[in-house]
Design a protein around this motif. Structure first.
Motif, mmCIF file in Angstrom:
data_model
loop_
_atom_site.group_PDB
_atom_site.id
_atom_site.type_symbol
_atom_site.label_atom_id
_atom_site.label_comp_id
_atom_site.label_asym_id
_atom_site.label_seq_id
_atom_site.Cartn_x
_atom_site.Cartn_y
_atom_site.Cartn_z
ATOM 1 N N PRO A 1 0.571 -1.275 0.188
ATOM 2 C CA PRO A 1 0.277 -0.138 0.238
ATOM 3 C C PRO A 1 0.543 1.574 0.024
ATOM 4 C CG PRO A 1 0.034 -1.017 2.227
ATOM 5 C CD PRO A 1 0.678 -1.532 1.247
ATOM 6 N N VAL A 2 0.104 2.523 -0.591
ATOM 7 C CA VAL A 2 0.649 3.476 -0.418
ATOM 8 C C VAL A 2 0.454 4.702 0.424
ATOM 9 C CG1 VAL A 2 1.809 5.020 -2.180
ATOM 10 C CG2 VAL A 2 1.597 3.176 -3.100
ATOM 11 N N GLY A 3 1.228 5.683 0.689
ATOM 12 C CA GLY A 3 0.946 6.736 1.445
ATOM 13 C C GLY A 3 1.153 7.868 0.979
ATOM 14 N N LEU A 4 0.989 8.897 0.512
ATOM 15 C CA LEU A 4 1.179 9.770 0.413
ATOM 16 C C LEU A 4 0.935 11.448 0.935
ATOM 17 C CD1 LEU A 4 -0.002 8.669 -2.994
ATOM 18 C CD2 LEU A 4 1.352 10.186 -3.485
ATOM 19 N N VAL B 1 -6.739 13.175 -6.726
ATOM 20 C CA VAL B 1 -5.429 12.292 -7.086
ATOM 21 C C VAL B 1 -5.333 11.240 -5.943
ATOM 22 C CG1 VAL B 1 -2.451 12.623 -5.904
ATOM 23 C CG2 VAL B 1 -4.084 14.362 -6.216
ATOM 24 N N ALA B 2 -5.549 10.661 -4.816
ATOM 25 C CA ALA B 2 -6.044 9.497 -4.076
ATOM 26 C C ALA B 2 -6.531 8.663 -4.844
ATOM 27 C CB ALA B 2 -6.758 9.647 -2.647
ATOM 28 N N GLN B 3 -7.873 8.645 -5.592
ATOM 29 C CA GLN B 3 -8.992 7.767 -6.775
ATOM 30 C C GLN B 3 -8.032 7.231 -7.806
ATOM 31 O OE1 GLN B 3 -13.104 9.606 -7.710
ATOM 32 N NE2 GLN B 3 -13.037 7.940 -9.126
ATOM 33 N N SER B 4 -7.029 8.450 -8.402
ATOM 34 C CA SER B 4 -6.593 8.036 -9.533
ATOM 35 C C SER B 4 -5.677 7.437 -9.299
ATOM 36 C CB SER B 4 -6.363 9.633 -10.355
ATOM 37 O OG SER B 4 -7.353 10.772 -10.900
ATOM 38 N N LEU B 5 -4.500 7.394 -8.512
ATOM 39 C CA LEU B 5 -3.882 6.492 -7.712
ATOM 40 C C LEU B 5 -4.119 5.159 -7.451
ATOM 41 C CD1 LEU B 5 -1.036 8.699 -6.634
ATOM 42 C CD2 LEU B 5 -1.151 8.286 -8.748
ATOM 43 N N ARG B 6 -5.376 5.133 -7.219
ATOM 44 C CA ARG B 6 -5.837 4.142 -6.732
ATOM 45 C C ARG B 6 -6.217 3.346 -7.617
ATOM 46 N NH1 ARG B 6 -9.497 7.007 -2.684
ATOM 47 N NH2 ARG B 6 -8.208 6.849 -0.291
ATOM 48 N N GLU B 7 -6.732 3.818 -9.314
ATOM 49 C CA GLU B 7 -7.313 3.068 -9.794
ATOM 50 C C GLU B 7 -6.092 2.571 -10.940
ATOM 51 O OE1 GLU B 7 -9.791 5.781 -12.047
ATOM 52 O OE2 GLU B 7 -11.539 5.717 -10.375
ATOM 53 N N ARG B 8 -4.580 3.578 -10.746
ATOM 54 C CA ARG B 8 -3.553 3.323 -11.446
ATOM 55 C C ARG B 8 -3.077 2.307 -11.561
ATOM 56 N NH1 ARG B 8 -0.642 6.573 -15.146
ATOM 57 N NH2 ARG B 8 1.177 4.811 -16.046
ATOM 58 N N LEU B 9 -2.318 2.278 -9.853
ATOM 59 C CA LEU B 9 -2.215 1.346 -9.063
ATOM 60 C C LEU B 9 -2.483 0.026 -8.645
ATOM 61 C CD1 LEU B 9 0.390 4.106 -6.675
ATOM 62 C CD2 LEU B 9 0.769 3.135 -9.319
ATOM 63 N N GLN B 10 -4.005 0.031 -8.719
ATOM 64 C CA GLN B 10 -4.258 -1.282 -8.120
ATOM 65 C C GLN B 10 -4.027 -1.590 -6.831
ATOM 66 O OE1 GLN B 10 -7.353 -2.769 -10.425
ATOM 67 N NE2 GLN B 10 -7.074 -0.778 -10.457
ATOM 68 N N ARG B 11 -3.972 -0.598 -5.727
ATOM 69 C CA ARG B 11 -4.106 -0.713 -4.275
ATOM 70 C C ARG B 11 -4.191 0.186 -3.459
ATOM 71 N NH1 ARG B 11 2.150 -1.200 -5.008
ATOM 72 N NH2 ARG B 11 1.441 -1.377 -6.647
ATOM 73 N N PRO B 12 -4.291 -0.177 -2.165
ATOM 74 C CA PRO B 12 -4.352 0.956 -1.453
ATOM 75 C C PRO B 12 -3.802 2.108 -1.265
ATOM 76 C CG PRO B 12 -5.561 -0.636 -0.171
ATOM 77 C CD PRO B 12 -4.386 -1.210 -1.294
ATOM 78 N N LEU C 1 0.483 6.936 7.904
ATOM 79 C CA LEU C 1 -0.679 6.963 7.254
ATOM 80 C C LEU C 1 -1.237 6.371 6.895
ATOM 81 C CD1 LEU C 1 -3.195 9.257 7.580
ATOM 82 C CD2 LEU C 1 -2.230 10.189 5.319
ATOM 83 N N ALA C 2 -0.855 5.669 5.580
ATOM 84 C CA ALA C 2 -1.305 4.376 4.975
ATOM 85 C C ALA C 2 -1.721 3.224 6.283
ATOM 86 C CB ALA C 2 0.065 3.852 4.082
ATOM 87 N N LEU C 3 -0.450 2.991 6.822
ATOM 88 C CA LEU C 3 -0.677 1.556 7.968
ATOM 89 C C LEU C 3 -2.638 1.923 9.587
ATOM 90 C CD1 LEU C 3 2.494 0.346 8.837
ATOM 91 C CD2 LEU C 3 1.613 -0.217 7.685
ATOM 92 N N GLN C 4 -2.112 3.237 9.231
ATOM 93 C CA GLN C 4 -3.456 4.108 10.359
ATOM 94 C C GLN C 4 -4.742 3.543 9.540
ATOM 95 O OE1 GLN C 4 -2.411 7.577 12.385
ATOM 96 N NE2 GLN C 4 -5.221 7.731 12.274
ATOM 97 N N SER C 5 -4.341 3.865 8.606
ATOM 98 C CA SER C 5 -5.385 4.192 7.519
ATOM 99 C C SER C 5 -5.871 2.612 6.844
ATOM 100 C CB SER C 5 -5.908 4.908 5.993
ATOM 101 O OG SER C 5 -5.228 5.979 6.001
ATOM 102 N N HIS C 6 -5.100 1.623 7.015
ATOM 103 C CA HIS C 6 -4.896 0.250 6.773
ATOM 104 C C HIS C 6 -4.320 -0.861 7.564
ATOM 105 C CE1 HIS C 6 -7.193 1.348 3.211
ATOM 106 N NE2 HIS C 6 -6.713 1.981 2.648
ATOM 107 N N PRO C 7 -4.799 -1.017 9.121
ATOM 108 C CA PRO C 7 -4.327 -1.758 9.807
ATOM 109 C C PRO C 7 -3.632 -2.908 9.159
ATOM 110 C CG PRO C 7 -6.211 -0.918 10.294
ATOM 111 C CD PRO C 7 -5.684 -0.105 9.464
#
Length: 315
Positions: free
Chosen positions: A71-74, A100-111, A309-315
């Protein structure tokens, strides 16, 4: 590859106006982040498709290094519209108005989780940084602007609109500005008298210019004051008082156990020495002052905070 792929991993990305930095972390069983990959490229400032492509290439390279899809945090400058997910302000023009987040989720196929870069700084200092283990902390960035983030028990508190910690756009009392002979300044945000126009690094330079100086950078002003320059000393004293009033308001609002300074002004030693007493003058008697601490990670904390932050949102 087998040893690394058996671990969990997360990528943290710090987006700046001139560079994008990705750090890939393996996650130890105890939750500790261990850096396994780091890469920096220039930021495509004007072309959103080029921006997405740069992120995708960085992430794919990091996946290959760590041996799994993470997963990715920006951490992004500016704020995000909580309702639409669109970036409202940024020093990267290509991102303005984009989901930005939605576009990158679709592009990267991950949280993919997007947070304010200053909030990411605070989270990094709350977990393993200068304020590690404290019940609460505020990370106060004092650089070109002034912003920050608020953490409780090591977790970032983002608020209804995701803007908790935007202390730089509180207004200083007009009476305090008048006491020091400082004008009420318009802010690009549309408000007047915003803190960052006075207490940031840019604000300190502007104060120096207002009182007849050359508008030097903060470190140079501090050096002049230490060498006996009366004008520089006067400007630093005014700056400390304005900043102390702002931090006193933080104490009365969220009562943090510590305030960790970030940005260029975090290198000024006199702030750590003078702020506690200066803050006390703006508060009623008997209150304990929060510790004023230098950052542990400094500028290196942006990508780390984004990963956390990514881990806080997706533990």
């Amino acid at each position: 590859m087998t040893e690394v792929s058996s671990m969990r991993a997360v990528h943290g990305i710090d987006i700046g106006g001139s560079k994008i930095e990705l750090v890939g972390y393996a996650i130890e069983p105890d939750g500790a982040l261990v850096e396994r990959h780091r890469r920096r490229v220039a930021t495509p400032r004007e072309d959103f498709a080029a921006f997405q492509q740069a992120i995708a290439e960085l992430v794919n390279e990091a996946d290959a290094t760590l041996g799994l899809q993470a997963p990715v945090g920006l951490g992004l400058p500016g704020i995000v519209d909580a309702a639409s997910g669109r970036q409202l302000s940024s020093n990267v023009p290509a991102l303005n108005g984009r989901p930005v987040a939605q576009s990158l989720r679709e592009r990267l196929q991950r949280p993919v989780v997007v947070g304010n870069d200053c909030q990411c700084f605070a989270l990094s200092e709350a977990q393993g940084g200068a304020a590690d283990g404290l019940p609460s902390m505020f990370g106060a960035i004092l650089g070109t602007g002034a912003a920050g983030g608020y953490c409780v028990d090591g977790r970032l508190i983002r608020g209804l609109n995701g803007i908790a910690g935007e202390w730089g756009h509180w207004s200083l009392p007009a009476s305090l500005l008048a006491r020091h002979g400082v004008p009420l300044i318009d802010c690009p945000c549309g408000l007047r008298g915003c803190l960052e126009r006075y207490v940031s690094g840019t604000g300190l330079s502007n104060l120096h210019r207002h009182f007849g100086g050359e508008g030097s950078e903060a470190v140079a002003i501090a050096a002049r004051a230490a060498a006996g320059d009366a004008l520089a000393r006067q400007v630093l004293d005014i700056h400390v008082d304005l900043l102390a009033q702002a931090f006193a308001t933080l104490v009365m609002t969220i009562d943090p156990h510590a305030i960790v300074l970030g940005g260029g002004l975090s290198k000024l030693g006199h702030l750590y020495e003078q702020l506690p007493a200066a803050m006390a003058r703006h508060l009623f008697q008997g209150l304990a002052m929060p510790a004023i601490l230098p950052p542990h990670f400094g500028d290196a904390g942006g990508a780390r905070g984004a990963a956390l932050l990514a881990l806080q949102s997706h533990p």
